[in-house]
Enzyme design. Sequence first.
Site, PDB file in Angstrom:
ATOM      1  CG  ASN A 142      51.646  35.623  41.903  1.00  0.00           C
ATOM      2  OD1 ASN A 142      52.808  35.542  42.303  1.00  0.00           O
ATOM      3  ND2 ASN A 142      50.670  36.137  42.645  1.00  0.00           N
ATOM      4  CD1 TRP A 143      55.182  30.690  38.879  1.00  0.00           C
ATOM      5  CD2 TRP A 143      57.347  30.265  39.248  1.00  0.00           C
ATOM      6  NE1 TRP A 143      55.683  30.078  37.758  1.00  0.00           N
ATOM      7  CE2 TRP A 143      57.023  29.811  37.956  1.00  0.00           C
ATOM      8  CE3 TRP A 143      58.663  30.114  39.699  1.00  0.00           C
ATOM      9  CZ2 TRP A 143      57.961  29.204  37.113  1.00  0.00           C
ATOM     10  CZ3 TRP A 143      59.600  29.518  38.851  1.00  0.00           C
ATOM     11  CH2 TRP A 143      59.235  29.062  37.581  1.00  0.00           C
ATOM     12  CE  LYS A 144      49.378  33.572  44.760  1.00  0.00           C
ATOM     13  NZ  LYS A 144      48.088  33.441  45.438  1.00  0.00           N
TER      14      LYS A 144
ATOM     15  CG  HIS B 102      48.648  39.375  44.992  1.00  0.00           C
ATOM     16  ND1 HIS B 102      48.195  38.735  46.118  1.00  0.00           N
ATOM     17  CD2 HIS B 102      48.368  38.560  43.946  1.00  0.00           C
ATOM     18  CE1 HIS B 102      47.681  37.549  45.759  1.00  0.00           C
ATOM     19  NE2 HIS B 102      47.780  37.434  44.441  1.00  0.00           N
TER      20      HIS B 102
ATOM     21  CD  GLU C 218      48.572  35.642  48.214  1.00  0.00           C
ATOM     22  OE1 GLU C 218      49.733  35.655  47.773  1.00  0.00           O
ATOM     23  OE2 GLU C 218      47.720  34.803  47.853  1.00  0.00           O
TER      24      GLU C 218
ATOM     25  CD  GLU D 285      44.743  38.068  41.393  1.00  0.00           C
ATOM     26  OE1 GLU D 285      45.014  37.064  40.738  1.00  0.00           O
ATOM     27  OE2 GLU D 285      45.398  38.438  42.368  1.00  0.00           O
TER      28      GLU D 285
ATOM     29  N   GLY E  68      43.268  31.126  45.826  1.00  0.00           N
ATOM     30  CA  GLY E  68      43.784  29.978  46.576  1.00  0.00           C
ATOM     31  C   GLY E  68      42.716  29.150  47.260  1.00  0.00           C
TER      32      GLY E  68
ATOM     33  CB  SER F 127      40.344  29.304  42.091  1.00  0.00           C
ATOM     34  OG  SER F 127      40.661  29.383  43.463  1.00  0.00           O
TER      35      SER F 127
ATOM     36  N   GLY G  40      47.732  31.641  40.007  1.00  0.00           N
ATOM     37  CA  GLY G  40      48.611  31.350  41.139  1.00  0.00           C
ATOM     38  C   GLY G  40      48.960  29.868  41.171  1.00  0.00           C
ATOM     39  N   GLY G  41      48.238  29.117  41.978  1.00  0.00           N
ATOM     40  CA  GLY G  41      48.546  27.697  42.202  1.00  0.00           C
ATOM     41  C   GLY G  41      48.760  26.904  40.926  1.00  0.00           C
TER      42      GLY G  41
HETATM   43  P1  PGA Z   1      45.281  31.267  42.712  1.00  0.00           P
HETATM   44  O1  PGA Z   1      46.027  32.661  42.946  1.00  0.00           O
HETATM   45  O2  PGA Z   1      45.258  31.028  41.208  1.00  0.00           O
HETATM   46  O3  PGA Z   1      46.119  30.252  43.432  1.00  0.00           O
HETATM   47  O4  PGA Z   1      43.909  31.398  43.272  1.00  0.00           O
HETATM   48  C1  PGA Z   1      45.824  33.745  42.079  1.00  0.00           C
HETATM   49  C2  PGA Z   1      46.639  34.924  42.542  1.00  0.00           C
HETATM   50  O5  PGA Z   1      46.806  35.083  43.761  1.00  0.00           O
HETATM   51  O6  PGA Z   1      47.137  35.713  41.719  1.00  0.00           O
END
Ligand code: PGA
Length: 253
Positions: free
Chosen positions: A9-11, A94, A96, A164, A170, A209, A230-231
């Site tokens: 997930n590149w966001k 998600h 966010e 999640e 993050g 993470s 994500g990251g």
């Molecule tokens: P993260 O994000 O790996 O940066 O913690 C995961 C996600 O939000 O899907």
Amino acid sequence: MRIPLVAGNWKMHGSLAGGEALLAAIASALPLPGVEVAVMPPFPYLDRFARAFGARLAFGAQDVSEHPLDGAHTGEVSARMLAEVGCRYVIVGHSERRRDHGESDELVWRKAEAAAAAGLNPILCVGESLEEREGGATERVVARQLAGLRGREPLLGRLCIAYEPVWAIGTGRSASPEQAAAVHALIRGICARVDATIANSLRILYGGSVKASNAAALLAAEGIDGALVGGASLDAGEFLAVVRAAAKRVPDS
Ligand code: PGA
């Protein structure tokens, strides 16, 4: 047997040139037996990236409109449009988006329904906040987030679920394999009450993470069928290390 899925997930990160370079590095190691890989770049890049790299990995979007039909919905992107440009997956719910856009459980399920109706596979995210975990409410929160499955049983065949925990996203602090496995078992149990056979083949991803250094331990845990990253998905070496850890995973079903 559940083939693990590793989804990046590149966001809201990246650029045309940067994304292309990242995908070229990732795609050069794919496909890899025993694992499916998907990447979710921002909307504007999907068509171009899926054309260029779609033979080596799958693509998905980070969100979708709940409206199944074309219409006056300014700013929305429909599931049909995503399917048309080569998406196989779409993330819905998600944390966010729940946080920043007030997305409710019901809205998230309507998005999953719209995605499935267009032939996409929704990856529906659930997970508790730190306050909820510390208050002993994890099970209740996850069960509430999944309650929309009732009455939408046919969706189950297309669904992936991502656990999640919000406190792990993050933050660099992932759930332990034991913490994740316990919630994955709870999720599979809830889905089994709808259809035990499909629940057994349902992929439940862990997200929060995930990176090269913890992927093997998380992916070795019972019932963890892949990762939503994500990251670490923005770094080809880190992401591919997660992919390789998933490919080595011994399936438990
Ligand atoms: P993260 O994000 O790996 O940066 O913690 C995961 C996600 O939000 O899907």
